[in-house]
Design a protein around this motif. Structure first.
Motif, PDB file in Angstrom:
ATOM      1  N   SER A  86     -12.089  -9.423  -7.052  1.00 50.83           N
ATOM      2  CA  SER A  86     -12.174  -8.162  -6.849  1.00 50.83           C
ATOM      3  C   SER A  86     -10.520  -7.536  -7.070  1.00 50.83           C
ATOM      4  CB  SER A  86     -12.812  -7.602  -5.654  1.00 50.83           C
ATOM      5  OG  SER A  86     -12.522  -6.314  -5.325  1.00 50.83           O
ATOM      6  N   SER A  87     -10.600  -6.280  -7.352  1.00 53.31           N
ATOM      7  CA  SER A  87      -9.269  -5.595  -7.354  1.00 53.31           C
ATOM      8  C   SER A  87      -9.208  -4.704  -6.289  1.00 53.31           C
ATOM      9  CB  SER A  87      -8.992  -4.468  -8.913  1.00 53.31           C
ATOM     10  OG  SER A  87     -10.319  -3.919  -8.700  1.00 53.31           O
ATOM     11  N   LYS A  88     -10.024  -4.718  -5.044  1.00 57.77           N
ATOM     12  CA  LYS A  88      -9.921  -4.137  -3.954  1.00 57.77           C
ATOM     13  C   LYS A  88      -8.558  -4.040  -3.384  1.00 57.77           C
ATOM     14  CE  LYS A  88     -12.130  -3.509   0.630  1.00 57.77           C
ATOM     15  NZ  LYS A  88     -12.948  -3.986   1.548  1.00 57.77           N
ATOM     16  N   GLY A  89      -7.553  -5.112  -3.255  1.00 58.67           N
ATOM     17  CA  GLY A  89      -6.374  -5.160  -2.795  1.00 58.67           C
ATOM     18  C   GLY A  89      -5.418  -4.894  -3.665  1.00 58.67           C
ATOM     19  N   ALA A  90      -5.732  -4.582  -4.978  1.00 57.46           N
ATOM     20  CA  ALA A  90      -4.482  -4.178  -5.825  1.00 57.46           C
ATOM     21  C   ALA A  90      -3.740  -2.884  -5.538  1.00 57.46           C
ATOM     22  CB  ALA A  90      -5.217  -3.879  -7.243  1.00 57.46           C
ATOM     23  N   CYS A  91      -2.707  -2.916  -5.784  1.00 48.10           N
ATOM     24  CA  CYS A  91      -1.636  -1.532  -5.499  1.00 48.10           C
ATOM     25  C   CYS A  91      -0.559  -1.601  -6.582  1.00 48.10           C
ATOM     26  CB  CYS A  91      -1.168  -1.404  -4.228  1.00 48.10           C
ATOM     27  SG  CYS A  91       0.030  -2.916  -3.551  1.00 48.10           S
ATOM     28  N   ASN A  92       0.442  -0.526  -6.552  1.00 45.17           N
ATOM     29  CA  ASN A  92       1.466  -0.382  -7.095  1.00 45.17           C
ATOM     30  C   ASN A  92       2.483  -0.945  -6.185  1.00 45.17           C
ATOM     31  OD1 ASN A  92       0.847   1.076  -9.516  1.00 45.17           O
ATOM     32  ND2 ASN A  92       0.198   2.697  -8.135  1.00 45.17           N
ATOM     33  N   ALA A  93       3.347  -1.983  -6.711  1.00 44.59           N
ATOM     34  CA  ALA A  93       4.522  -2.316  -6.034  1.00 44.59           C
ATOM     35  C   ALA A  93       5.669  -1.771  -6.521  1.00 44.59           C
ATOM     36  CB  ALA A  93       4.509  -4.081  -6.085  1.00 44.59           C
ATOM     37  N   LEU A  94       6.447  -1.121  -5.709  1.00 46.83           N
ATOM     38  CA  LEU A  94       7.664  -0.470  -6.227  1.00 46.83           C
ATOM     39  C   LEU A  94       8.745  -1.597  -6.013  1.00 46.83           C
ATOM     40  CD1 LEU A  94       8.995   2.077  -7.016  1.00 46.83           C
ATOM     41  CD2 LEU A  94       9.558   2.512  -4.408  1.00 46.83           C
ATOM     42  N   LEU A 112      10.800   0.828 -10.418  1.00 42.58           N
ATOM     43  CA  LEU A 112       9.557   0.858 -11.191  1.00 42.58           C
ATOM     44  C   LEU A 112       8.451   0.390 -10.464  1.00 42.58           C
ATOM     45  CD1 LEU A 112       9.218  -1.778 -13.912  1.00 42.58           C
ATOM     46  CD2 LEU A 112      11.211  -1.719 -12.564  1.00 42.58           C
ATOM     47  N   HIS A 113       7.119   0.871 -10.504  1.00 43.76           N
ATOM     48  CA  HIS A 113       5.989   0.480 -10.121  1.00 43.76           C
ATOM     49  C   HIS A 113       5.439  -0.827 -11.060  1.00 43.76           C
ATOM     50  CE1 HIS A 113       6.109   4.396  -7.690  1.00 43.76           C
ATOM     51  NE2 HIS A 113       5.468   3.369  -6.850  1.00 43.76           N
ATOM     52  N   VAL A 114       5.223  -1.717 -10.426  1.00 48.94           N
ATOM     53  CA  VAL A 114       4.118  -2.786 -11.298  1.00 48.94           C
ATOM     54  C   VAL A 114       3.205  -3.270 -10.693  1.00 48.94           C
ATOM     55  CG1 VAL A 114       6.298  -3.646 -12.684  1.00 48.94           C
ATOM     56  CG2 VAL A 114       5.674  -4.684 -10.294  1.00 48.94           C
ATOM     57  N   TYR A 115       2.063  -3.758 -11.367  1.00 48.67           N
ATOM     58  CA  TYR A 115       0.784  -4.409 -10.769  1.00 48.67           C
ATOM     59  C   TYR A 115       1.071  -5.514  -9.708  1.00 48.67           C
ATOM     60  CZ  TYR A 115      -4.104  -5.835 -10.646  1.00 48.67           C
ATOM     61  OH  TYR A 115      -5.319  -6.072 -10.036  1.00 48.67           O
ATOM     62  N   PHE A 116       0.247  -5.327  -8.672  1.00 52.66           N
ATOM     63  CA  PHE A 116       0.511  -6.391  -7.442  1.00 52.66           C
ATOM     64  C   PHE A 116      -0.996  -6.553  -6.849  1.00 52.66           C
ATOM     65  CE2 PHE A 116       0.202  -7.383  -3.044  1.00 52.66           C
ATOM     66  CZ  PHE A 116       1.191  -8.432  -3.065  1.00 52.66           C
ATOM     67  N   ASN A 117      -1.275  -7.679  -6.506  1.00 51.24           N
ATOM     68  CA  ASN A 117      -2.609  -8.052  -5.995  1.00 51.24           C
ATOM     69  C   ASN A 117      -2.804  -9.339  -5.501  1.00 51.24           C
ATOM     70  OD1 ASN A 117      -5.336  -7.955  -5.157  1.00 51.24           O
ATOM     71  ND2 ASN A 117      -6.327  -8.114  -7.268  1.00 51.24           N
ATOM     72  N   GLY A 118      -2.136  -9.462  -4.254  1.00 48.23           N
ATOM     73  CA  GLY A 118      -2.187 -10.901  -3.582  1.00 48.23           C
ATOM     74  C   GLY A 118      -0.835 -11.576  -3.862  1.00 48.23           C
ATOM     75  N   GLY A 119      -0.031 -11.232  -4.296  1.00 45.86           N
ATOM     76  CA  GLY A 119       1.411 -11.795  -4.497  1.00 45.86           C
ATOM     77  C   GLY A 119       2.061 -12.111  -3.169  1.00 45.86           C
ATOM     78  N   CYS A 120       3.418 -12.734  -3.429  1.00 44.10           N
ATOM     79  CA  CYS A 120       3.951 -13.278  -2.324  1.00 44.10           C
ATOM     80  C   CYS A 120       5.296 -12.654  -2.370  1.00 44.10           C
ATOM     81  CB  CYS A 120       4.354 -14.623  -2.261  1.00 44.10           C
ATOM     82  SG  CYS A 120       5.200 -15.366  -3.682  1.00 44.10           S
ATOM     83  N   PHE A 121       6.103 -12.768  -1.454  1.00 47.92           N
ATOM     84  CA  PHE A 121       7.486 -12.720  -1.270  1.00 47.92           C
ATOM     85  C   PHE A 121       8.153 -13.993  -0.896  1.00 47.92           C
ATOM     86  CE2 PHE A 121       6.449 -11.254   3.238  1.00 47.92           C
ATOM     87  CZ  PHE A 121       7.291 -12.102   4.008  1.00 47.92           C
ATOM     88  N   PHE A 122       9.429 -14.222  -1.008  1.00 50.41           N
ATOM     89  CA  PHE A 122      10.149 -15.380  -0.949  1.00 50.41           C
ATOM     90  C   PHE A 122      10.870 -15.639   0.230  1.00 50.41           C
ATOM     91  CE2 PHE A 122       8.890 -14.640  -5.313  1.00 50.41           C
ATOM     92  CZ  PHE A 122       8.343 -15.577  -5.695  1.00 50.41           C
ATOM     93  N   MET A 176      -6.967   4.397  -9.482  1.00 54.20           N
ATOM     94  CA  MET A 176      -6.181   5.008  -8.447  1.00 54.20           C
ATOM     95  C   MET A 176      -4.565   4.489  -8.558  1.00 54.20           C
ATOM     96  SD  MET A 176      -8.014   5.215  -4.676  1.00 54.20           S
ATOM     97  CE  MET A 176      -8.283   3.438  -4.587  1.00 54.20           C
ATOM     98  N   ILE A 177      -4.320   3.472  -9.522  1.00 60.41           N
ATOM     99  CA  ILE A 177      -2.884   2.946  -9.593  1.00 60.41           C
ATOM    100  C   ILE A 177      -2.599   3.057 -11.024  1.00 60.41           C
ATOM    101  CG2 ILE A 177      -3.190   1.493  -7.517  1.00 60.41           C
ATOM    102  CD1 ILE A 177      -3.482  -0.874  -9.370  1.00 60.41           C
ATOM    103  N   TYR A 178      -3.632   3.477 -11.873  1.00 55.97           N
ATOM    104  CA  TYR A 178      -3.072   3.565 -13.295  1.00 55.97           C
ATOM    105  C   TYR A 178      -1.914   4.521 -13.597  1.00 55.97           C
ATOM    106  CZ  TYR A 178      -3.585   4.633 -18.358  1.00 55.97           C
ATOM    107  OH  TYR A 178      -2.936   4.710 -19.631  1.00 55.97           O
ATOM    108  N   HIS A 179      -1.943   5.540 -13.248  1.00 52.97           N
ATOM    109  CA  HIS A 179      -0.857   6.629 -13.508  1.00 52.97           C
ATOM    110  C   HIS A 179       0.456   6.131 -13.257  1.00 52.97           C
ATOM    111  CE1 HIS A 179       1.196  10.531 -14.273  1.00 52.97           C
ATOM    112  NE2 HIS A 179       1.629  10.402 -12.779  1.00 52.97           N
ATOM    113  N   HIS A 180       0.716   5.500 -11.916  1.00 54.97           N
ATOM    114  CA  HIS A 180       2.285   5.185 -11.838  1.00 54.97           C
ATOM    115  C   HIS A 180       2.492   3.998 -12.836  1.00 54.97           C
ATOM    116  CE1 HIS A 180       3.188   7.577  -8.640  1.00 54.97           C
ATOM    117  NE2 HIS A 180       2.140   7.317  -7.810  1.00 54.97           N
ATOM    118  N   LEU A 181       1.710   3.267 -13.068  1.00 55.10           N
ATOM    119  CA  LEU A 181       1.798   1.954 -13.805  1.00 55.10           C
ATOM    120  C   LEU A 181       2.117   2.404 -15.477  1.00 55.10           C
ATOM    121  CD1 LEU A 181      -0.681  -0.477 -12.613  1.00 55.10           C
ATOM    122  CD2 LEU A 181       1.640  -0.467 -12.069  1.00 55.10           C
ATOM    123  N   GLU A 182       1.279   3.202 -15.682  1.00 54.50           N
ATOM    124  CA  GLU A 182       1.518   4.107 -17.024  1.00 54.50           C
ATOM    125  C   GLU A 182       2.694   4.558 -17.275  1.00 54.50           C
ATOM    126  OE1 GLU A 182       1.399   6.502 -20.606  1.00 54.50           O
ATOM    127  OE2 GLU A 182       1.519   7.290 -18.528  1.00 54.50           O
TER     128      GLU A 182
END
Length: 258
Positions: free
Chosen positions: A138-146, A154-164, A220-226
């Motif tokens: 599911s893309s329920k947890g998807a968001c724009n990462a700044l 810039l905003h890029v697609y994020f869904n479940g990723g990490c930081f280091f 909901m996140i398409y506009h910022h990514l585009e």
């Protein structure tokens, strides 16, 4: 001259992530550079290293990568990088390449453990934007990462990723999460032997035009990514150049080569 990019395709690889990755590579790579898909058995048994400029581990579920490749597979990938090879890990592919992962700690989806590839001397912690939001399939947890890239944010697609997280001074931070406390690393680079490793908690390979806008979470996140897509493509080209890939010379301000 090496003319091949290997993309891992086996159990655990997310089909949508793979689709975005292959489309993005075809947009930017010089046509002389071929994309070769390998499953776990082929990674272990075939002689792919000689012609391969870059090995890519896409997004998906890293527990399956670990179970399929631990031992002979991870030894072979590590040896390839040590001898002037390059590894790019995106989301699950980044978790997989760290010494240890902490995913959804304290929830029913919790995954805590050591990993055998160990390119990154530290911990991949996620999801970076907080636990309890991510769901499989599911893309329920998807968001724009700044994030930042060179002089841009810039905003890029994020869904479940990490930081280091690491105490090592040998890690180069290429990008950070600008909208998270203390701006933790989002994309890092590590030298390993004679080769190079780039790991990303964000999906810089996602093309806005391939997103399913009928999905309420993605719409909901398409506009910022585009809006940020020209910078995203510029960043993708920069990353591919860092690992020695030969590129086309496209006009990055245009949406072509679809």
């Amino acid at each position: 001259m090496k003319n091949q990019v290997v993309v891992y395709v086996d159990k655990g690889v997310d089909g949508v992530s793979l689709k975005h990755l292959v489309h993005s590579l075809k947009q930017q790579l010089n046509p002389e550079m071929k994309i070769k898909r390998l499953d776990a058995r082929s990674v272990i048994e075939e002689n792919w290293e000689k012609d391969t400029q870059l090995f890519i581990m896409p997004g998906g579920r890293d527990v399956f990568y670990q179970s399929a490749l631990v031992g002979k597979g991870t030894d072979k990938i590590r040896s390839y990088v040590e001898k002037e090879g390059n590894y790019l890990g995106i989301c699950a592919g980044a978790y997989f390449a760290c010494e240890r992962i902490e995913f959804e700690k304290g929830t029913s989806l919790e995954i805590l453990g050591e990993r055998s590839l160990c390119f990154f001397p530290g911990i991949a912690k996620g999801p970076a934007y907080g636990v309890g939001k991510y769901t499989y399939n599911s893309s329920k947890g998807a968001c724009n990462a700044l994030i930042n890239w060179q002089k841009h944010s810039l905003h890029v697609y994020f869904n479940g990723g990490c930081f280091f997280s690491s105490k090592s001074s040998e890690i180069k931070i290429l990008s950070c999460y600008l909208d998270l406390p203390q701006s933790p690393p989002a994309i890092v680079e590590i030298n390993h032997g004679q080769g190079k490793v780039i790991l990303s908690g964000v999906h810089f390979e996602y093309l806005p035009d391939l997103l399913d806008q009928k999905d309420p979470y993605l719409s909901m996140i398409y506009h910022h990514l585009e809006k940020a897509d020209s910078f995203r493509r510029e960043m993708l080209c920069d990353l591919l150049k860092r690992v020695g890939c030969r590129l086309k010379t496209p006009n990055l301000k245009k949406k072509d080569d679809k």
